[in-house]
Every structure is written in structure tokens, then in C-alpha cells.
Design a protein around this motif. Structure first.
Motif, short mmCIF file in Angstrom:
data_model
loop_
_atom_site.label_atom_id
_atom_site.label_comp_id
_atom_site.label_asym_id
_atom_site.label_seq_id
_atom_site.Cartn_x
_atom_site.Cartn_y
_atom_site.Cartn_z
N VAL A 20 16.80 -15.85 -5.31
CA VAL A 20 16.77 -15.03 -6.35
C VAL A 20 17.85 -13.68 -5.91
O VAL A 20 17.43 -12.43 -6.16
CB VAL A 20 15.18 -14.22 -6.57
N SER A 64 11.84 -13.92 -2.06
CA SER A 64 12.55 -14.98 -1.98
C SER A 64 11.62 -16.09 -1.33
O SER A 64 11.65 -17.45 -1.65
CB SER A 64 13.54 -14.94 -0.55
N ALA A 77 9.71 -17.34 -4.37
CA ALA A 77 10.67 -17.90 -5.46
C ALA A 77 11.16 -19.41 -5.17
O ALA A 77 11.27 -20.44 -5.62
CB ALA A 77 11.91 -17.11 -5.68
N TRP A 88 21.58 -12.48 -8.45
CA TRP A 88 21.17 -13.60 -8.72
C TRP A 88 22.03 -14.55 -9.45
O TRP A 88 22.22 -15.63 -9.49
CB TRP A 88 19.60 -13.47 -9.05
#
Length: 448
Positions: free
Chosen positions: A66, A99, A102, A230
């Protein structure tokens, strides 16, 4: 000429650039050995499947981070210069949490796609694990590069783990056994995990004692920057890895493997660009935020000098030694010398353009960077759809080179207009401009 080169090599910045380039070249040589040995220890279709899933995993790693890996480069240096340990702690904790969540989603998506395709459960597990560990190395290398050293960051990400994998492949080849793609991906994951562990230990030792520091946040700044980083990271990953997936889809696994091998060899120039980015990401932000314009400009000029020498040498290597290098992957690879040459021209053009993308993002112009990379991806996709049915794998190479060259030109024009800096090797021809006075780096104005 020799005297000038020796004088260039004595400069501190030059030694730093060359050291980073040597690390990247060494990593590239190991990657070349790894992939060429993999091609010889797998069937042609097996190597194509391996290359395709490796590309998918690389893209998934970028999607799952991300933009946090670029965000850390952007803000860790700023907070270190400003002596803000509270914000340093805040951005580290925030990036790790975002992170981690994600990445779980991205890995789940990859596993779901693999299962829907009916792939073997061991391949699904290996690709999922590789995606997670690769993302950890990508994030950890950015932190380690900023807080420890380039060797700790890039060495563990791209160099050290490949040594053990190459040795493993040599043993397999001497035993005359065919590898399954899942087996090799699993071995790579295990080796990379060791490097990730070393990064974690080194970063933990380098960080200041945060136990008495309350973490503070600049959530709106981080969220805005992370979104642009990103999108840019996804588009850059698509530029580098989506080609192989498209060739696999439009042609066949064997051709995808051939294109993968040629593109990895052409990446000798992409390695140069990555080396310059790694060096610049460690040196340029601190110079920029401390407003040391003279040293900032001196560093850019010396980077351009090193780039010019490397591009000329790399093109000669590809032109003369290309068939021999391709033959190391197997006899059917050597016939694609022109594919390699065309791809090398594109990556050499990109390297000659210098770190324009890094400078645009560093000075707050990341919003204009994203549309250029998006246009590059769109143009390449259109070129693939038009040229591959006509010219086959050579059409894919032509499309990749043309789109890359146009994107490089656009980024350099934007960099000169928005920041006043020309990062390309063309700056070496503008002696009068440097004599009249140095460039002044201009940051983005609010709303620009």
C-alpha cells in the motif's frame, strides 16, 4: 581521458555510487545465474509457469504494501533531519500496521486466483509465502537503507539470499533432476527469510530507544502521500512484471519464459536505475531537507557521469555478448538476440534519463508522476495487443521499449519544469549552464 576517469573515481560521491552499482550488478549477476540455472533444471513450460507466478507474486507484494515502503523513504529522512523521534516512531508503527493488514488481503487474493485455476496446493502455498516474505524484504530494505546502510538494505533484499539458491540449483543440475516451480519458489522463500531476519535485527539495533517517546501522527500527510506512492508503485511493478503475464496469456508458457529471460538480461540497465535510486534515496533526501543545494546538485552531476559510463559499457556488452548470455538459459533462447537488443535499448534509455521519478516524488510532485506511469502502462498494453499477433515476442519487446522511452522523456521534461533539475546524462553537455550558476531545487507549492 584516463586521468579524468581516475579523478572521477576518487570522489566520495562517485565511490558511493559505484559501490551501490557494484552491489546491484552483483545482485543482477546472481539473479542471472539463478534464472539461467532454473531454466536448465526445468522443462520449458515449467520455467514459463515459474516466471509467470513469480511476476504475479512480485505485483501482489507491491499491492499489499500500500505504498508504505516509499512513504518510509519520504518521511524517515525528513524526521531524522528535523530530530523528531515522536514522528519517526509514529510513521514506523503506522506503516507496519497498515502493510500487515493489506498484505493478508493481497495474499488471500493470490491464493484464491491460484485455487480457481486449479493449481496444486503446494504451488499455492509456496507463492503465498514468497509474496509475504518478499513484501517484508521490500519494506525492511527501505528502513534498513535509511537507518543502517545500503548494504544491509539492498544486500539482504537482492544479494545474499541468491547465493544459497544458486548453490542449490547447481546441486540439482549435477543430479540431473527436473525441478517443479513450487519447489524452487519454496527454496527462494526460505533463503529470503534469513535475509529478512537479519534486517529486523539490524534495524532494531539502529533505532533509538523509543520506550520513553510517545508516538505522534501526521495522518493526513501520510495518507495523501501513501495513496500516490501506492498507485505509482503498482504501475511501476506492472511495467516490470506484467509483460511476462501478458505474453503467457497471449502466446504460451515457453514464450513467456523466453521473454522473461530476455527482459532479465536487459535489466542490466534497470539495475543501474535501481542502484542510482538506492544511492539517491539514501543521500538526496537529507541534502534536500537540510537545504544543502550545492551538494545536492554536485551529487546529481556525479551520478550522471557514472550513468553515462555504465550505459555505454552495458550496450556494448549486450550487442557483443548477448547470444552467449542467452545461450546459458538454453539453445532455444539464443535465437532471440534481437528481442534482447530491443529491450536493452529501452532500459538503457530509462537509465540515461536519471532519477527523475525519485526527484519528482522527493520534492512533492508525486501527483504528476502517477499519470505518466499510467500512460506508460496503457501504451504498452495497447502495443502488446497490436504487435504481438503481428510480430510475436519481438512485438512485445518493441512495445515495451517505445512506451518506456516516451515515459522517460515525459518525466525528464516534467522534472526540469517543476524542479529546475535535469537529472539525465544530457546535463553533462550543458557546461555553460553549470558555469553560469547551479540549479535551484523547487518543491511543490500547495495545490500544485
Amino acid at each position: 581521458m584516463i586521468k579524468s576517469i581516475l579523478q572521477l573515481l576518487r570522489r566520495d560521491v562517485t565511490r558511493g555510487v559505484f559501490g551501490t552499482i557494484l552491489l546491484k550488478v552483483g545482485s543482477g549477476a546472481l539473479a542471472f545465474a539463478l534464472f539461467s540455472l532454473a531454466a536448465r533444471t526445468m522443462s520449458p513450460d515449467g520455467f514459463g509457469i515459474f516466471a509467470t507466478w513469480l511476476s504475479i507474486a512480485q505485483i501482489a507484494s507491491v499491492v499489499g504494501l500500500v505504498g508504505q515502503e516509499s512513504l518510509l523513504v519520504r518521511f524517515l529522512n525528513e524526521y531524522q533531519v528535523d530530530n523528531r523521534p515522536d514522528l519517526t516512531k509514529g510513521v514506523l508503527l503506522s506503516s507496519l500496521k497498515i502493510s500487515a493488514v493489506a498484505m493478508v488481503i493481497a495474499i488471500g487474493a493470490v491464493a484464491l486466483v491460484a485455487k480457481m485455476r486449479g493449481d496444486w496446493w503446494l504451488l499455492i502455498l509456496a507463492v503465498s509465502a514468497y509474496t509475504a516474505v518478499n513484501a517484508g524484504l521490500m519494506l525492511g530494505s527501505q528502513v534498513a537503507r535509511s537507518l543502517v546502510s545500503i548494504l544491509m538494505g539492498e544486500g539482504n533484499r537482492e544479494f545474499f539470499w541468491r547465493v544459497s539458491v544458486v548453490l542449490f540449483l547447481l546441486v540439482v543440475m549435477t543430479g540431473h533432476r527436473l525441478l517443479d516451480p513450487a519447489e524452487l519458489i519454496a527454496v527462494m522463500t526460505i533463503a529470503m527469510s534469513v535475509g529478512l531476519g537479519a534486517q529486523i535485527v539490524a534495524v532494531a539495533r539502529a533505532l533509538p530507544d523509543f520506550r520513553g517517546t510517545a508516538a505522534t501522527s501526521e495522518t493526513s500527510r501520510w495518507r495523501s502521500s501513501a495513496l500516490h506512492f501506492w498507485v505509482a508503485s503498482i504501475l511501476e511493478a506492472a511495467n516490470q512484471y506484467f509483460d511476462v503475464i501478458l505474453v503467457y496469456w497471449m502466446l504460451d508458457p515457453t514464450t513467456a519464459g523466453i521473454y522473461f529471460a530476455a527482459s532479465r538480461l536487459a535489466n542490466i540497465f534497470a539495475m543501474l536505475s535501481a542502484a542510482l535510486y538506492s544511492f539517491g534515496a539514501r543521500r538526496l533526501p537529507s541534502l534536500y531537507f537540510s537545504k544543502n543545494h550545492q551538494e545536492f546538485e554536485r551529487t546529481l552531476r556525479l551520478m550522471a557521469e557514472v550513468t553515462a559510463l555504465s550505459v555505454v559499457g552495458g550496450l556494448l556488452l549486450i550487442w557483443i555478448g548477448g547470444p552467449h548470455l542467452l545461450n546459458l538459459f538454453g539453445p532455444h533462447f539464443a535465437a532471440q538476440h534481437w528481442v534482447l537488443i530491443v529491450l536493452a535499448i529501452g532500459t538503457a534509455f530509462q537509465a540515461a534519463g536519471g532519477p527523475s521519478a525519485a526527484i519528482l516524488q522527493l520534492t512533492g510532485h508525486e501527483r504528476i508522476y502517477v499519470p505518466v506511469v499510467a500512460a506508460n502502462v496503457a501504451l504498452r498494453l495497447i502495443g502488446f495487443l497490436v504487435l504481438i499477433p503481428w510480430l510475436g515476442v519481438l512485438g512485445a519487446a518493441i512495445s515495451a521499449t517505445v512506451s518506456l522511452a516516451l515515459a522517460t522523456i515525459a518525466l525528464n521534461i516534467l522534472c526540469r519544469r517543476r524542479t529546475g533539475v535535469d537529472p539525465s546524462i544530457l546535463t553533462l553537455l550543458r557546461f555553460s549552464a553549470w558555469k553560469r550558476g547551479p540549479y535551484r531545487v523547487r518543491a511543490a507549492e500547495p495545490g500544485e
